[in-house]
Design a protein around this motif. Structure first.
Motif, PDB file in Angstrom:
ATOM      1  N   GLY A  84       0.806  -1.229   0.000  1.00 58.17           N
ATOM      2  CA  GLY A  84       0.000   0.000   0.000  1.00 58.17           C
ATOM      3  C   GLY A  84       0.829   1.264   0.000  1.00 58.17           C
ATOM      4  O   GLY A  84       1.892   1.350  -0.610  1.00 58.17           O
ATOM      5  N   GLY A  85       0.339   2.247   0.735  1.00 60.55           N
ATOM      6  CA  GLY A  85       0.997   3.539   0.805  1.00 60.55           C
ATOM      7  C   GLY A  85       2.352   3.509   1.476  1.00 60.55           C
ATOM      8  O   GLY A  85       3.146   4.449   1.333  1.00 60.55           O
ATOM      9  N   LEU A  86       2.644   2.436   2.219  1.00 65.88           N
ATOM     10  CA  LEU A  86       3.961   2.348   2.861  1.00 65.88           C
ATOM     11  C   LEU A  86       5.085   2.275   1.828  1.00 65.88           C
ATOM     12  O   LEU A  86       6.233   2.601   2.141  1.00 65.88           O
ATOM     13  CB  LEU A  86       4.037   1.138   3.791  1.00 65.88           C
ATOM     14  N   LEU A 142       5.469   4.295  -0.556  1.00 67.82           N
ATOM     15  CA  LEU A 142       5.917   5.689  -0.676  1.00 67.82           C
ATOM     16  C   LEU A 142       6.894   6.024   0.437  1.00 67.82           C
ATOM     17  O   LEU A 142       7.961   6.592   0.200  1.00 67.82           O
ATOM     18  CB  LEU A 142       4.725   6.651  -0.629  1.00 67.82           C
ATOM     19  N   ARG A 190       0.846  13.280   1.548  1.00 71.25           N
ATOM     20  CA  ARG A 190       0.796  11.910   1.029  1.00 71.25           C
ATOM     21  C   ARG A 190       1.392  10.926   2.026  1.00 71.25           C
ATOM     22  O   ARG A 190       0.889   9.821   2.198  1.00 71.25           O
ATOM     23  CB  ARG A 190       1.505  11.828  -0.320  1.00 71.25           C
ATOM     24  N   VAL A 191       2.436  11.341   2.716  1.00 70.86           N
ATOM     25  CA  VAL A 191       3.041  10.485   3.736  1.00 70.86           C
ATOM     26  C   VAL A 191       2.073  10.303   4.901  1.00 70.86           C
ATOM     27  O   VAL A 191       1.900   9.188   5.405  1.00 70.86           O
ATOM     28  CB  VAL A 191       4.398  11.058   4.208  1.00 70.86           C
ATOM     29  N   ALA A 239      -0.433   7.798   3.977  1.00 71.59           N
ATOM     30  CA  ALA A 239       0.157   6.458   3.965  1.00 71.59           C
ATOM     31  C   ALA A 239       0.302   5.908   5.379  1.00 71.59           C
ATOM     32  O   ALA A 239       0.007   4.737   5.631  1.00 71.59           O
ATOM     33  CB  ALA A 239       1.518   6.487   3.266  1.00 71.59           C
ATOM     34  N   GLU A 241      -3.181   5.019   6.670  1.00 69.29           N
ATOM     35  CA  GLU A 241      -3.631   3.764   6.034  1.00 69.29           C
ATOM     36  C   GLU A 241      -2.954   2.567   6.690  1.00 69.29           C
ATOM     37  O   GLU A 241      -3.592   1.551   6.986  1.00 69.29           O
ATOM     38  CB  GLU A 241      -3.277   3.805   4.539  1.00 69.29           C
ATOM     39  N   TRP A 262       1.937  -0.488  10.004  1.00 74.55           N
ATOM     40  CA  TRP A 262       2.886   0.600  10.257  1.00 74.55           C
ATOM     41  C   TRP A 262       4.125   0.099  11.014  1.00 74.55           C
ATOM     42  O   TRP A 262       5.258   0.417  10.646  1.00 74.55           O
ATOM     43  CB  TRP A 262       2.193   1.732  10.989  1.00 74.55           C
TER      44      TRP A 262
END
Length: 167
Positions: free
Chosen positions: A9-11, A13, A108-109, A112, A115, A122
């Protein structure tokens, strides 16, 4: 440095931002136009991106039980100015947290991280224990106790140092 697969996912980034600096060689991808373009940042935003990167690295070191590599602005302070919105899909009612303004990297971070908190992932994004590395990696081990980005490189070096110290 790592042969591991990217974070989910967003991780991804967050992982790729942290990994823009190779501590061993000193090469920083944010020094190049191509490297900045990957994150949608202008040359004038590099200092802020570097601050964010190093604050993230400190958080990822903490996830792995390691001390901070240097003094940084706390990550929470850097993300405080990145408001998130709850969006709900009219089609299926699924809710997500999205940046109020997706242009800033910090927004955006923040999305992420939020999320990943919801997904419970996380704490699995960590920074390598090796002081000349600190590369971000996603720990997929069953117990979540990974210490190095690469067992073949950083892990092998650490084991060799311990072996030589005994001799």
């Amino acid at each position: 440095m790592s042969e591991r697969s990217p974070a989910p996912g967003g991780l991804a980034l967050v992982q790729s931002l942290v990994n823009t600096l190779d501590l061993e060689s000193g090469a920083d991808a944010l020094d190049t136009a191509e490297g900045r373009a990957r994150f949608g940042i202008a040359e004038g935003e590099v200092a802020g991106a570097r601050d964010l990167r190093e604050s993230l690295r400190v958080a990822l070191l903490a996830h792995a039980g390691h001390p901070a590599h240097r003094s940084v602005t706390p990550l929470g302070e850097l993300l405080a100015g990145a408001p998130l919105l709850v969006t709900v899909s009219p089609a299926d009612g699924a809710a997500t947290l999205t940046p109020a303004d997706a242009r800033p990297l910090a927004s955006r971070v923040a999305a992420a991280v939020a999320e990943a908190l919801v997904a419970g992932t996380w704490g699995r994004l960590k920074a390598c224990e090796a002081v000349d590395c600190h590369w971000a990696y996603y720990d997929r081990s069953p117990a979540g106790r990974g210490r190095w980005c690469s067992m073949q490189v950083c892990g092998a070096r650490a084991k060799m140092r311990r072996y030589r110290a005994r001799g």
